[in-house]
Design a protein around this motif. Structure first.
Motif, mmCIF file in Angstrom:
data_model
loop_
_atom_site.group_PDB
_atom_site.id
_atom_site.type_symbol
_atom_site.label_atom_id
_atom_site.label_comp_id
_atom_site.label_asym_id
_atom_site.label_seq_id
_atom_site.Cartn_x
_atom_site.Cartn_y
_atom_site.Cartn_z
ATOM 1 N N LYS A 1 7.078 51.741 44.607
ATOM 2 C CA LYS A 1 6.698 50.623 43.744
ATOM 3 C C LYS A 1 6.793 49.288 44.482
ATOM 4 O O LYS A 1 5.991 48.382 44.252
ATOM 5 C CB LYS A 1 7.607 50.594 42.495
ATOM 6 C CG LYS A 1 7.473 51.837 41.628
ATOM 7 C CD LYS A 1 8.283 51.732 40.354
ATOM 8 C CE LYS A 1 9.778 51.850 40.581
ATOM 9 N NZ LYS A 1 10.217 53.198 40.948
ATOM 10 N N THR A 2 7.802 49.175 45.369
ATOM 11 C CA THR A 2 8.036 47.896 46.022
ATOM 12 C C THR A 2 6.811 47.424 46.798
ATOM 13 O O THR A 2 6.463 46.240 46.782
ATOM 14 C CB THR A 2 9.229 47.998 46.998
ATOM 15 O OG1 THR A 2 10.243 48.776 46.376
ATOM 16 C CG2 THR A 2 9.767 46.640 47.338
ATOM 17 N N LEU A 3 6.182 48.375 47.451
ATOM 18 C CA LEU A 3 5.025 48.028 48.259
ATOM 19 C C LEU A 3 3.888 47.487 47.384
ATOM 20 O O LEU A 3 3.203 46.529 47.740
ATOM 21 C CB LEU A 3 4.564 49.274 49.008
ATOM 22 C CG LEU A 3 3.566 49.027 50.112
ATOM 23 C CD1 LEU A 3 4.165 48.100 51.150
ATOM 24 C CD2 LEU A 3 3.161 50.348 50.736
ATOM 25 N N ILE B 1 9.600 41.965 38.205
ATOM 26 C CA ILE B 1 10.958 42.318 37.758
ATOM 27 C C ILE B 1 11.192 43.772 38.119
ATOM 28 O O ILE B 1 10.472 44.652 37.652
ATOM 29 C CB ILE B 1 11.094 42.103 36.244
ATOM 30 C CG1 ILE B 1 10.834 40.634 35.895
ATOM 31 C CG2 ILE B 1 12.476 42.525 35.774
ATOM 32 C CD1 ILE B 1 10.730 40.380 34.414
ATOM 33 N N ASP B 2 12.175 44.015 38.975
ATOM 34 C CA ASP B 2 12.357 45.362 39.510
ATOM 35 C C ASP B 2 13.483 46.116 38.818
ATOM 36 O O ASP B 2 14.558 45.582 38.617
ATOM 37 C CB ASP B 2 12.659 45.275 41.010
ATOM 38 C CG ASP B 2 12.654 46.653 41.664
ATOM 39 O OD1 ASP B 2 11.986 47.561 41.133
ATOM 40 O OD2 ASP B 2 13.328 46.818 42.693
ATOM 41 N N GLU B 3 13.214 47.367 38.493
ATOM 42 C CA GLU B 3 14.255 48.307 38.091
ATOM 43 C C GLU B 3 15.133 47.778 36.975
ATOM 44 O O GLU B 3 16.341 47.919 37.000
ATOM 45 C CB GLU B 3 15.190 48.621 39.272
ATOM 46 C CG GLU B 3 14.499 49.183 40.486
ATOM 47 C CD GLU B 3 14.255 50.678 40.401
ATOM 48 O OE1 GLU B 3 14.572 51.278 39.346
ATOM 49 O OE2 GLU B 3 13.736 51.226 41.380
ATOM 50 N N GLN B 4 14.531 47.124 36.000
ATOM 51 C CA GLN B 4 15.405 46.591 34.973
ATOM 52 C C GLN B 4 15.106 47.227 33.632
ATOM 53 O O GLN B 4 14.086 46.970 33.028
ATOM 54 C CB GLN B 4 15.262 45.066 34.915
ATOM 55 C CG GLN B 4 16.186 44.402 33.942
ATOM 56 C CD GLN B 4 17.622 44.796 34.136
ATOM 57 O OE1 GLN B 4 18.038 45.858 33.671
ATOM 58 N NE2 GLN B 4 18.394 43.982 34.810
ATOM 59 N N VAL C 1 20.878 51.932 41.867
ATOM 60 C CA VAL C 1 19.554 51.381 41.634
ATOM 61 C C VAL C 1 18.889 50.888 42.904
ATOM 62 O O VAL C 1 19.406 50.046 43.603
ATOM 63 C CB VAL C 1 19.667 50.215 40.624
ATOM 64 C CG1 VAL C 1 18.389 49.426 40.599
ATOM 65 C CG2 VAL C 1 19.986 50.742 39.254
ATOM 66 N N GLY C 2 17.760 51.491 43.235
ATOM 67 C CA GLY C 2 16.843 50.890 44.192
ATOM 68 C C GLY C 2 17.176 50.830 45.674
ATOM 69 O O GLY C 2 16.305 50.520 46.461
ATOM 70 N N VAL C 3 18.437 51.091 46.063
ATOM 71 C CA VAL C 3 18.770 50.939 47.481
ATOM 72 C C VAL C 3 17.917 51.875 48.333
ATOM 73 O O VAL C 3 17.661 53.008 47.968
ATOM 74 C CB VAL C 3 20.282 51.233 47.690
ATOM 75 C CG1 VAL C 3 20.587 51.401 49.160
ATOM 76 C CG2 VAL C 3 21.106 50.120 47.086
HETATM 77 MG MG MG Z 1 12.642 50.355 43.911
#
Ligand code: MG
Ligand code: ADP
Length: 704
Positions: free
Chosen positions: A303-305, A399-402, A556-558
């Protein structure tokens, strides 16, 4: 009587009880009391015989009918208690009171017949009931309602002023006598008819005084529907407002930065799903409407990309972006990976990170560079919402991973420019649909349903303590191949001190088992200073440390692609979605990865099922469904918080999915026909929407 009348004026309440009702249950008006619904019901048509009571009945409510044939005070002073003997045609038993004994004694007339309601207990084969509710048979019969009687939740302090469940019930009876004629409808007649709902008056009557189980069900349905319908009207109106007003920033250009990145710096080819989502975002950003999009994709789906490419698009069109992460660790990690990916592009050096622990001087500098427009991408935590963070021209918020960032909080970000910026919310899939519809119901949804090529499915094992030596051997093998290992310990508020002890002990053991200089072990947990956390994360991310012992702060997300082993200690104490999130920290590179669930020997059946499911599947969607099933109605991740924010009295987001779906369908058909709810027949709905509307949202009508 009006619903907003102060509760203290209701007969039987008065100042003192009113104060307690307000502080203990939040009941301030008679309307609040009317909406304090029973949480269960006792069947008052069923009368037990004394001789038939057995251990099976203990701790459940039973109703008895008999004569008081004797009463006496026993004991002295504060230990004094009142006992009475109750007799029916089958036997005798004791009733006991420890409180308000004088008052109760006066109500008890020897030789008279009473209805008795209470939970029996047994001592040495003898049955008694402590603090039963009691009233004369005449009074009971005169009330006329002999079906199900509501049990009201109350508190110890209210009980001590005579407002146990029964006392509340009595107040509701009094209230209903005065208010039933003035109860007004909140839903328009055409809906009540079409959906075959009870009228509001009948629903309220039956929720408190059910005339039959069927009527009770219909009452519950009507009241739940009204709440969920109100919530959906509110949310869908926000969405409708957004799509009817043309006030979205335009990103028509695919410019040099985007192209340069895509052609020369992209470290891999995009998956089909990533490409599709980038297109969806692009078309949102040239539509003239504000984008509000939810991007769902399982952990590791990339998703980050996608977010980065959206931010580059913003840059190319002269807009700044910000990216908000739920934790400091994650914000810093995003910062470092974005910085790395943008090296050599024109955006190099124009990314900054801002968190709660950013030092004053640095903060001031970042705020200035953000306001001047020099910073193109600002990464950070919730600190980004603060008013002092001002942009020259903010066009996109990611907004990431919230999971718990609802409509209201998002709306705060809308005010950071003259028009609301485009918003992209990213989340891993395991959110129950009902919750998504309520928290994110105003969003359009994109899904990444494809993992990057070359990923090998993570192998998951469940080991018990006896296998620890084997585990250590395995970790050494992987480290010898140059890979890295996470070891995660549970940490929850209720047992924090002990959990930290376990973490420290675990760390000691690992350091002994994996000694220097051959091995380097780091630790990461919530009590560390922010800069120590960042340092621990850096040492692991850069491959200096082989093992990271941590709490679920890394849930989360690391992203450390070289880490291939995730060991989860006391895995039985984690919920399924958390286990899945943790597992998602490995399997991010091309190497085979492993997740090892360590648990105690004896497990509950539910824990066994949870760990079994983890071993069996890597599919986040299947796990989230299973999670709902295993936990049933209850506190599915985030439901409670969001439920509170939304203020539902009777409906539940986790167990009323079907009603919610219906409410949403009806709400959207109503709005389709009358978006502003201004037709006369929808007059009541405008009021309902107002009551449930998410706060802080922008009124689009005001802007354009
Ligand atoms: Mg992520
Ligand atoms: P998540 O969706 O969980 O946020 P990330 O965005 O952190 O996932 O991506 C997980 C890993 O996959 C990262 O290391 C990222 O660089 C890598 N990745 C992303 N997209 C691709 C792709 N198309 N091909 C290969 N690897 C990718």
């Amino acid at each position: 009587m009006r619903a907003d009348m102060d509760i203290k004026f209701l007969s039987g309440v008065g100042e003192k009880r009113a104060a307690l009702l307000a502080s203990e249950l939040g009941i301030r008006t008679v309307g609040d009391l009317l909406h304090h619904y029973p949480h269960r019901y006792i069947d008052r048509t069923k009368v037990y015989r004394i001789a038939s009571l057995s251990e099976e009945n203990s701790a459940t409510f039973v109703q008895l009918r008999g004569r008081i044939i004797g009463k006496a005070f026993l004991g002295e002073g504060r230990k004094q208690r009142l006992t009475a003997t109750l007799a029916d045609s089958t036997g005798q038993m004791e009733l006991v009171w420890f409180q308000q004994t004088k008052w109760v004694e006066k109500q008890l007339e020897v030789g008279r017949e009473y209805m008795v309601l209470g939970k029996p207990s047994f001592f040495g084969g003898k049955c008694n009931v402590v603090h039963p509710e009691i009233e004369t048979v005449e009074k009971f019969l005169s009330r006329g309602n002999m079906g199900m009687q509501g049990v009201y939740s109350t508190t110890e302090r209210l009980t001590s002023v005579g407002l146990a469940s029964k006392g509340l019930y009595t107040l509701v009876c009094t209230l209903w006598e005065h208010i039933s004629d003035s109860v007004t409808e909140t839903l328009p007649e055409h809906l009540v008819k079409r959906l075959d709902l009870l009228s509001r008056r009948d629903a309220l009557q039956n929720i408190h005084f059910p005339t039959s189980p069927q009527m009770l069900q219909r009452a519950i349905y009507r009241l739940k529907f009204e709440e969920l319908f109100g919530v959906q009207l509110g949310i869908l109106s926000v969405k409708a407002g957004r799509t009817t007003h043309r006030n979205g920033f335009m990103f028509p250009r695919v410019g040099d930065l985007f192209r340069d990145f895509y052609e020369n710096h992209l470290p891999f080819t995009l998956t089909g799903a990533q490409k599709r989502v980038v297109k969806e975002i692009r078309s949102d950003c040239v539509s003239g409407h504000q984008m509000n999009r939810l991007l769902q994709g399982d952990v590791g789906s990339g998703k980050t990309l996608v977010a980065l490419m959206a931010m580059l698009l913003a840059s190319d069109n002269g807009y700044q972006s910000c990216m908000m992460a739920p934790t400091e660790i994650l914000a810093r990690q995003h910062y470092s990976s974005l910085t790395k990916m943008l090296r050599g592009t024109s955006a190099e050096g124009r990314v900054a990170v801002l968190t709660g622990s950013t030092k004053t001087r640095e903060r001031r500098e970042i705020l200035e560079r953000t306001l001047s427009g020099e910073v193109q991408i600002l990464v950070g935590t919730h600190a980004l919402i603060e008013d002092r963070v001002q942009f020259e021209n903010l066009g996109l918020v990611v907004i990431d991973e919230q999971h718990r960032f609802g409509v209201e909080q998002r709306a705060k970000l809308w005010t950071k420019n003259s028009q609301p910026p485009h918003i992209l919310v990213m989340t891993a899939t395991p959110i129950p649909r009902t919750l998504a519809m309520t928290l994110y119901g105003d969003l359009d949804v994109s899904v990444i349903d494809e993992m990057p090529a070359g990923r090998k499915p993570i192998k998951t094992y469940h080991l018990k303590e006896g296998m620890r030596l084997k585990l250590n051997g395995f970790m050494k093998q992987e480290i010898a191949k140059g890979r890295q290992v996470y070891v995660v310990y549970p940490l929850i508020k209720e047992s924090e001190a002990m959990d930290y002890q376990n973490l420290y002990d675990g760390f000691e053991h690992i350091v002994q088992e994996f000694p220097l200089p051959e091995y380097k072990v780091g630790a990461l947990h919530g009590k560390m200073a922010p800069e120590d956390k960042a340092e621990a994360m850096r040492l692991f991310a850069e491959g200096v440390n082989n093992i990271l012992v941590a709490t679920s702060v890394i849930e989360v997300g690391v992203d450390v692609p070289n880490a291939t082993v995730m060991v989860i200690e006391s895995a039985e104490r984690f919920g399924l979605s958390q286990l899945h999130q943790l597992r998602g920290r490995v399997g991010r590179g091309g190497n085979q990865s492993y997740c090892v669930l360590m648990s105690g020997d004896k497990l509950s059946r539910e824990a066994e099922a949870r760990l079994g499911a983890m071993v069996e599947t890597n599919d986040g969607f299947r796990l989230s469904e299973l999670d709902l099933k295993l936990r049933g109605a209850g506190d599915v991740n985030g439901t409670r918080q969001s439920g509170e924010a939304i203020d539902l009295r009777i409906a539940s987001l986790s167990s009323d999915g079907q009603i919610l779906e219906q409410a949403r369908m009806v709400a959207s058909s109503v709005l389709e026909d009358d978006a502003t709810l201004s037709k006369p027949e929808n007059r009541l709905l405008a009021a309902l929407r107002e009551r449930y509307k998410p706060k802080n949202t922008i009124d689009y009508g005001m802007i354009s």
